[in-house]
Design an enzyme around this catalytic site. Structure first.
Site, PDB file in Angstrom:
ATOM      1  N   TYR A 154       1.852  14.148   1.279  1.00  0.00           N
ATOM      2  CA  TYR A 154       1.882  14.682   2.637  1.00  0.00           C
ATOM      3  C   TYR A 154       2.160  16.186   2.671  1.00  0.00           C
ATOM      4  O   TYR A 154       2.792  16.676   3.594  1.00  0.00           O
ATOM      5  CB  TYR A 154       2.904  13.914   3.498  1.00  0.00           C
ATOM      6  CG  TYR A 154       2.658  12.417   3.516  1.00  0.00           C
ATOM      7  CD1 TYR A 154       1.497  11.907   4.088  1.00  0.00           C
ATOM      8  CD2 TYR A 154       3.554  11.525   2.934  1.00  0.00           C
ATOM      9  CE1 TYR A 154       1.254  10.538   4.094  1.00  0.00           C
ATOM     10  CE2 TYR A 154       3.313  10.163   2.935  1.00  0.00           C
ATOM     11  CZ  TYR A 154       2.163   9.670   3.515  1.00  0.00           C
ATOM     12  OH  TYR A 154       1.913   8.321   3.511  1.00  0.00           O
TER      13      TYR A 154
ATOM     14  N   ARG B 179       3.361   7.678  -0.572  1.00  0.00           N
ATOM     15  CA  ARG B 179       4.352   8.662  -0.994  1.00  0.00           C
ATOM     16  C   ARG B 179       4.936   8.357  -2.374  1.00  0.00           C
ATOM     17  O   ARG B 179       5.077   9.248  -3.202  1.00  0.00           O
ATOM     18  CB  ARG B 179       5.497   8.654   0.035  1.00  0.00           C
ATOM     19  CG  ARG B 179       6.550   9.726  -0.182  1.00  0.00           C
ATOM     20  CD  ARG B 179       7.800   9.422   0.654  1.00  0.00           C
ATOM     21  NE  ARG B 179       7.514   9.118   2.034  1.00  0.00           N
ATOM     22  CZ  ARG B 179       7.345  10.016   3.002  1.00  0.00           C
ATOM     23  NH1 ARG B 179       7.453  11.291   2.717  1.00  0.00           N
ATOM     24  NH2 ARG B 179       7.081   9.635   4.235  1.00  0.00           N
TER      25      ARG B 179
ATOM     26  N   GLU C 156       0.819  -1.213   0.000  1.00  0.00           N
ATOM     27  CA  GLU C 156       0.000   0.000   0.000  1.00  0.00           C
ATOM     28  C   GLU C 156       0.854   1.264   0.000  1.00  0.00           C
ATOM     29  O   GLU C 156       0.941   1.968   1.000  1.00  0.00           O
ATOM     30  CB  GLU C 156      -1.022  -0.013   1.153  1.00  0.00           C
ATOM     31  CG  GLU C 156      -0.481  -0.428   2.473  1.00  0.00           C
ATOM     32  CD  GLU C 156      -1.563  -0.667   3.517  1.00  0.00           C
ATOM     33  OE1 GLU C 156      -2.705  -1.000   3.182  1.00  0.00           O
ATOM     34  OE2 GLU C 156      -1.217  -0.529   4.700  1.00  0.00           O
ATOM     35  N   PRO C 157       1.472   1.541  -1.148  1.00  0.00           N
ATOM     36  CA  PRO C 157       2.309   2.735  -1.258  1.00  0.00           C
ATOM     37  C   PRO C 157       1.480   4.014  -1.295  1.00  0.00           C
ATOM     38  O   PRO C 157       0.400   4.046  -1.880  1.00  0.00           O
ATOM     39  CB  PRO C 157       3.007   2.532  -2.606  1.00  0.00           C
ATOM     40  CG  PRO C 157       2.059   1.688  -3.402  1.00  0.00           C
ATOM     41  CD  PRO C 157       1.395   0.778  -2.410  1.00  0.00           C
TER      42      PRO C 157
ATOM     43  N   CYS D  87       4.258  32.883  11.581  1.00  0.00           N
ATOM     44  CA  CYS D  87       4.891  33.569  12.697  1.00  0.00           C
ATOM     45  C   CYS D  87       5.628  32.556  13.564  1.00  0.00           C
ATOM     46  O   CYS D  87       5.252  32.297  14.704  1.00  0.00           O
ATOM     47  CB  CYS D  87       3.807  34.306  13.484  1.00  0.00           C
ATOM     48  SG  CYS D  87       4.499  35.584  14.490  1.00  0.00           S
TER      49      CYS D  87
HETATM   50  C1  LIG Z   1      -0.778   1.593   7.350  1.00  0.00           C
HETATM   51  C2  LIG Z   1      -0.069   2.410   6.352  1.00  0.00           C
HETATM   52  N1  LIG Z   1      -0.073   2.012   5.072  1.00  0.00           N
HETATM   53  C3  LIG Z   1       0.525   2.725   4.103  1.00  0.00           C
HETATM   54  C4  LIG Z   1       1.169   3.901   4.383  1.00  0.00           C
HETATM   55  C5  LIG Z   1       1.801   4.641   3.263  1.00  0.00           C
HETATM   56  O1  LIG Z   1       3.140   4.807   3.465  1.00  0.00           O
HETATM   57  P1  LIG Z   1       4.031   5.516   2.363  1.00  0.00           P
HETATM   58  O2  LIG Z   1       3.408   6.795   2.039  1.00  0.00           O
HETATM   59  O3  LIG Z   1       5.340   5.654   3.041  1.00  0.00           O
HETATM   60  O4  LIG Z   1       4.108   4.579   1.200  1.00  0.00           O
HETATM   61  C6  LIG Z   1       1.215   4.363   5.702  1.00  0.00           C
HETATM   62  C7  LIG Z   1       1.967   5.581   6.065  1.00  0.00           C
HETATM   63  O5  LIG Z   1       3.075   5.536   6.569  1.00  0.00           O
HETATM   64  C8  LIG Z   1       0.575   3.597   6.699  1.00  0.00           C
HETATM   65  O6  LIG Z   1       0.574   4.005   7.963  1.00  0.00           O
HETATM   66  N1  LIG Z   2       3.342  12.130   7.135  1.00  0.00           N
HETATM   67  C1  LIG Z   2       4.608  11.452   7.015  1.00  0.00           C
HETATM   68  C2  LIG Z   2       4.455  10.014   6.615  1.00  0.00           C
HETATM   69  C3  LIG Z   2       3.627   9.214   7.559  1.00  0.00           C
HETATM   70  C4  LIG Z   2       2.710   8.376   6.821  1.00  0.00           C
HETATM   71  C5  LIG Z   2       1.592   7.754   7.547  1.00  0.00           C
HETATM   72  N2  LIG Z   2       1.892   6.679   8.449  1.00  0.00           N
HETATM   73  C6  LIG Z   2       5.512  12.208   6.074  1.00  0.00           C
HETATM   74  O1  LIG Z   2       5.126  13.237   5.616  1.00  0.00           O
HETATM   75  O2  LIG Z   2       6.611  11.807   5.809  1.00  0.00           O
END
Ligand SMILES: Cc1ncc(COP(=O)(O)O)c(C=O)c1O
Ligand SMILES: N[C@@H](CCCC[NH3+])C(=O)O
EC number: 4.1.1.20
Length: 444
Positions: A390, A293, A290-291, A361
């Site tokens: 994100y 990012r 489940e990618p 600020c």
């Molecule tokens: C349960 C779960 N699945 C998938 C992801 C997606 O991770 P990433 O965006 O690093 O691929 C996250 C975020 O870290 C997550 O918490």
């Molecule tokens: N929010 C984080 C990643 C966490 C993803 C969710 N578990 C980031 O910006 O790098």
């Protein structure tokens, strides 16, 4: 700045993305502005689809919508044949409003409410990923009331400390997520889940963290999870055939980042699955990744206008832009690094090192420390790359800044997929009690 996807520098020396000149995008839509490169997003989805779904037997790719969730994004993911990970009623609502196929939705989260669980069951989501004992019992209650059998995965915490920022590690024992594996909590959770009348345990899930480069971390995860599935089989006779390995695959943000290819990631998962299954004589389960990012991160840029510039001789030159930590909190939260270019003068030589600050600020409102740029002047357009994941999804209205709009570009077309907020949007939920109205009028 490294160029990604369809980005190029055109004959005018302007940064172009999705066939659109960024200077024209700014003229039309203003700044700050998020731009998403549709062809690049689709290209990455296709790489994931071909490396996992087509090249492996019995695999599924689901997009973690927390990285960037909008109606248009849900449609793109649906069209590309991927599933969807949601972690809240809001992400689920977005997916449902986009008519995302509900059977392909996985519902995550460490503190789902009764209302959210009922919403998910009523919608018919494919899997609920159960995180804790409290959730398991209320889920069974709701399912009993609805007279539904619910397919679940159990989220386990495997005890892996992946090499990434500690705030985005999730596989270590000291984590708020999931049932701890090494101390036997996961076994207790499984036994309980099997005893519940309306829960059907399909498999297990783990997510070890985010922005991970070392493929060995994923190999290690696969070994632990297959061993656990085999242990479960030996201990209970229950053959679980779904293994969700979570997301976490790292991307390039700035020099020094050296992510592997998606195909290498897939090969690592495949070979470690084969090895681990062979070693334990366990039938290969369906594998799910489940990618988040890595699907959208490099597809996004943020465009800003340069405003004030402050030079402290011998110390630092601050170049301020019209956004900052409200549209990108990642540098402040995780010391995240980014690259940038002056989009209106993208061919010019860099002549000085400056730091890019926002307009909040806060002294910590920095987007980039120490970047080489041409001599920036007020009115220049700064493009920060790799802001697709994100950023919009973690943006805020801090200092009552309005959230930027999001524009989806492809083949020279630019479509607004999220409207820029206006000042009146900031007040849409504010209520002035009559008492205060009176006080305000009295003070005039
Ligand atoms: C349960 C779960 N699945 C998938 C992801 C997606 O991770 P990433 O965006 O690093 O691929 C996250 C975020 O870290 C997550 O918490
Ligand atoms: N929010 C984080 C990643 C966490 C993803 C969710 N578990 C980031 O910006 O790098």
């Amino acid at each position: 700045m490294r160029l990604h996807g369809t980005q190029l520098v055109n004959e005018q020396g302007h940064l172009e993305i999705g066939g659109c000149d960024t200077v024209q995008l700014v003229n039309e839509f203003g700044t700050p502005l998020y731009i998403m490169d549709e062809a690049h997003i689709r290209g990455i989805c296709r790489q994931y689809y071909s490396s996992f779904v087509e090249d492996m037997e019995n695999a599924e790719v689901i997009y973690a919508s927390k990285a960037f969730s909008t109606l248009a994004m849900c449609r793109i993911i649906a069209e590309e044949g991927l599933g969807l990970d949601v972690v809240s009623g809001g992400e689920l609502y977005t997916a449902l409003q986009a008519n995302f196929p509900t059977a392909r939705i996985y519902f995550h989260g460490n503190n789902k409410s009764r209302e959210e669980l009922a919403m998910a069951l009523n919608a018919g989501v494919g899997r609920i990923v159960v995180d804790n004992f409290h959730e398991m019992s209320i889920l069974n209650e709701i399912a009993t009331d609805l007279n539904q059998q619910v397919d679940i995965l159990l989220r386990v915490t495997p005890g892996i400390e992946a090499h990434t920022h500690e705030y985005i590690q999730t596989g270590q024992i000291d984590s708020k997520f999931g049932f701890t594996l090494p101390d036997g909590t996961a076994d207790r959770a499984l036994d309980l889940a099997l005893s519940y009348s309306h829960l059907v345990v399909k498999g297990i899930h783990a997510h070890i963290g985010s922005q991970i480069f070392e493929l060995d971390s994923f190999r290690h995860e696969v070994q632990i999870m297959i061993n656990y599935l085999a242990d479960i089989h030996e201990r209970t006779g229950c053959l679980l055939q779904e293994l969700n390995l979570g997301g976490g695959f790292g991307i390039y943000y700035a020099s020094g980042d050296d992510p592997a290819q998606i195909t290498d990631y897939a090969k690592t998962v495949q070979s470690s699955l084969e090895d681990a299954c062979r070693a334990r004589k366990f039938p290969r389960p369906k594998v799910i990744v489940e990618p988040g990012r890595s699907i959208v991160g490099t597809a996004g840029i943020t465009l800003y206008t340069v405003g004030s510039i402050k030079e402290i001789p011998e110390v630092r030159k601050y170049v301020a832009v019209d956004g900052g930590m409200a549209d990108n909190p990642r540098p402040a939260l995780y010391q995240a690094r980014y690259e940038a270019v002056l989009a209106n003068r993208a061919n010019e030589e860099t002549v000085e090192s400056v730091s890019i600050t926002g307009k909040c600020c806060e002294s910590g409102d920095m987007l980039i420390w120490d970047i080489d740029l041409p001599k920036a002047i007020s009115g220049d357009i700064l493009a920060v790359s790799c802001t697709g994941a994100y950023n919009y999804s973690m943006s805020s209205n801090y200092n009552r800044l309005t959230r930027p709009g999001v524009v989806l570009v492809k083949d020279g077309h630019a479509d607004v997929i999220v409207k820029r907020e206006t000042h009146s949007d900031l007040l849409r939920n504010d209520i002035l009690p009559a008492r205060l109205k009176f006080l305000q009028m009295a003070s005039r």
